[in-house]
Design an enzyme around this catalytic site. Structure first.
Site, short mmCIF file in Angstrom:
data_model
loop_
_atom_site.label_atom_id
_atom_site.label_comp_id
_atom_site.label_asym_id
_atom_site.label_seq_id
_atom_site.Cartn_x
_atom_site.Cartn_y
_atom_site.Cartn_z
CE LYS A 1 -4.81 -2.10 2.34
NZ LYS A 1 -5.09 -1.80 2.91
CG ASP B 1 -8.49 -0.06 3.59
OD1 ASP B 1 -9.14 -1.45 2.92
OD2 ASP B 1 -6.79 -0.46 3.39
N1 LIG Z 1 -11.71 -5.64 7.18
C1 LIG Z 1 -10.47 -5.25 6.44
O1 LIG Z 1 -11.28 -4.08 5.30
C2 LIG Z 1 -9.06 -4.61 6.30
C3 LIG Z 1 -8.65 -3.77 5.51
C4 LIG Z 1 -6.80 -4.00 6.23
C5 LIG Z 1 -6.45 -4.55 6.96
N2 LIG Z 1 -7.49 -5.56 8.10
C6 LIG Z 1 -7.02 -6.44 9.10
O2 LIG Z 1 -6.27 -5.37 10.29
C7 LIG Z 1 -5.21 -6.55 10.89
C8 LIG Z 1 -2.93 -4.86 11.11
O3 LIG Z 1 -3.15 -5.10 9.03
P1 LIG Z 1 -2.52 -4.09 8.81
O4 LIG Z 1 -1.95 -3.91 8.05
O5 LIG Z 1 -1.99 -3.59 9.55
O6 LIG Z 1 -0.20 -4.90 9.67
P2 LIG Z 1 0.70 -4.61 10.16
O7 LIG Z 1 1.15 -3.13 9.32
O8 LIG Z 1 1.79 -5.84 9.26
O9 LIG Z 1 0.53 -4.00 11.66
C9 LIG Z 1 0.66 -4.85 11.96
C10 LIG Z 1 -0.12 -4.67 13.49
O10 LIG Z 1 -0.46 -5.36 14.65
C11 LIG Z 1 0.44 -5.66 15.99
N3 LIG Z 1 0.48 -6.81 16.68
C12 LIG Z 1 0.82 -7.91 15.85
N4 LIG Z 1 0.99 -9.09 16.21
C13 LIG Z 1 0.15 -9.02 17.86
C14 LIG Z 1 -0.20 -8.99 19.15
N5 LIG Z 1 0.11 -10.70 19.23
N6 LIG Z 1 0.23 -8.49 19.96
C15 LIG Z 1 -0.62 -7.17 19.75
N7 LIG Z 1 -0.22 -6.74 18.69
C16 LIG Z 1 0.48 -7.04 17.81
C17 LIG Z 1 1.70 -5.10 15.47
O11 LIG Z 1 2.64 -4.77 16.62
P3 LIG Z 1 3.64 -4.11 16.96
O12 LIG Z 1 3.87 -3.07 16.13
O13 LIG Z 1 4.10 -3.96 17.96
O14 LIG Z 1 4.41 -4.90 15.61
C18 LIG Z 1 1.62 -3.79 14.85
O15 LIG Z 1 0.72 -2.38 15.30
C19 LIG Z 1 -4.94 -7.43 10.28
O16 LIG Z 1 -5.87 -8.72 10.70
C20 LIG Z 1 -5.14 -7.27 8.78
O17 LIG Z 1 -6.29 -8.65 8.46
C21 LIG Z 1 -8.73 -5.32 7.76
#
Ligand SMILES: NC(=O)c1ccc[n+]([C@@H]2O[C@H](COP(=O)([O-])OP(=O)(O)OC[C@H]3O[C@@H](n4cnc5c(N)ncnc54)[C@H](OP(=O)(O)O)[C@@H]3O)[C@@H](O)[C@H]2O)c1
Length: 284
Positions: free
Chosen positions: A75, A112
């Site tokens: 992205k 989003d």
């Molecule tokens: N429904 C929708 O349309 C939609 C759209 C976009 C994303 N999503 C969902 O949103 C979620 C995040 O996506 P992203 O793109 O933001 O991922 P990302 O950029 O990789 O960020 C991951 C985030 O999760 C945290 N994290 C990961 N494992 C953790 C744990 N065990 N405990 C606490 N914090 C944890 C990370 O914390 P740290 O910074 O400490 O590593 C970071 O803040 C995913 O589940 C994705 O499927 C859904």
């Protein structure tokens, strides 16, 4: 002659690019939207290797592609590649929708945040104005939705993240747009919120962020951006913690897709039947 005929008859080509991508529900969603609107499209899911995004976009355009959705981890790269960006994409610093406009110029948008706000306010009937909202996570998903969320007139927004610096950085970036603070999970002890949004990737591994107890007001909405076949780990935890309503991210997924569809085709599809179909509640 037959080649020419086939080319002319080909449906308009769209796709989602990401890595991994096999799990993506976008092809199904956009196919349902197109059927509903009487449009003939082909929507593919394209897996792209790290470092190969710009070339993949160029190849897709050369093959006749008209528009793209972009997901993890491209992205931010998509935002840089776009020659013109919407204001919300500029604010997010990330693009999930690309469209070739004026013939060749690449336009980037981010749907989003609009998808999340539409799902919460319209589908779930939860007003956001004046609410205390907790955003758990500070990755790409959180960053992409903060602008539209703050524009909904929140009373207060707290961003909490496992890696505290990332929450603080994000809070700084959006500080001029409302009452926004950043912290770690422990600093949430004793505080309560009307809406708690899980934007971490924890649910993808069946984990729950290490949040303190009693975060939810009695009428609180717990919203997990993640989704799966049943309730996510965060949803089960939130229910045990007394959240009044717990919801997964299917509605957001469909609403952001509807916004992308509108950017490409100039028509807004209805979403309720598609959300129900993805949840297995009906055939859409
Ligand atoms: N429904 C929708 O349309 C939609 C759209 C976009 C994303 N999503 C969902 O949103 C979620 C995040 O996506 P992203 O793109 O933001 O991922 P990302 O950029 O990789 O960020 C991951 C985030 O999760 C945290 N994290 C990961 N494992 C953790 C744990 N065990 N405990 C606490 N914090 C944890 C990370 O914390 P740290 O910074 O400490 O590593 C970071 O803040 C995913 O589940 C994705 O499927 C859904």
């Amino acid at each position: 002659m037959s080649d020419l005929f086939d080319f002319a008859a080909r449906p308009a080509l769209y796709a989602v690019m990401g890595n991994p991508i096999a799990h993506s529900k976008s092809p199904r969603i956009h196919t349902m939207f197109a059927e509903q609107c009487g449009l003939s499209i082909e929507y593919r899911a394209i897996q792209v290797d790290p470092g190969g995004f710009a070339q993949a976009v160029s190849n897709f355009r050369a093959a006749g592609g008209r528009g793209l959705n972009v997901t993890v981890p491209f992205k931010i790269e998509a935002c840089k590649l776009a020659e013109r960006r919407s204001r919300r994409a500029e604010i997010a610093g990330a693009v999930n929708t690309l469209k070739w406009e004026d013939g060749e110029r690449l336009f980037g948008d981010n749907t989003d945040g609009q998808g999340l706000v539409s799902d919460i306010t319209r589908n779930l009937g939860q007003a956001l104005a004046g609410c205390r909202v907790l955003m758990v996570g500070a990755g790409g998903a959180a960053r992409g939705v903060l602008g539209p969320l703050l524009e909904a007139g929140l009373g207060q927004l707290v961003i909490a993240n496992r890696t505290v610096d990332r929450a603080m950085d994000l809070a700084m970036r959006f500080a001029g747009r409302g009452d926004v603070g950043g912290c770690g999970f422990e600093a949430l002890a004793g505080r309560q919120f009307d809406v708690v949004i899980n934007a971490t990737a924890a649910s993808l591994r069946g984990e729950v962020p290490a949040l303190p107890a009693q975060l939810f007001t009695s009428a609180a909405l717990a919203y997990d951006m993640a989704y799966g076949d049943g309730p996510t780990a965060f949803m089960s935890w939130a229910r045990e913690q007394g959240a009044a309503r717990v919801v997964d991210g299917i509605g957001m997924l469909v609403e952001q897709a509807a916004e992308s569809f509108c950017i490409w085709h100039g028509v807004r599809p209805a979403t309720a039947a598609v959300i129900a179909a993805l949840r297995g509640g009906s055939r859409g």
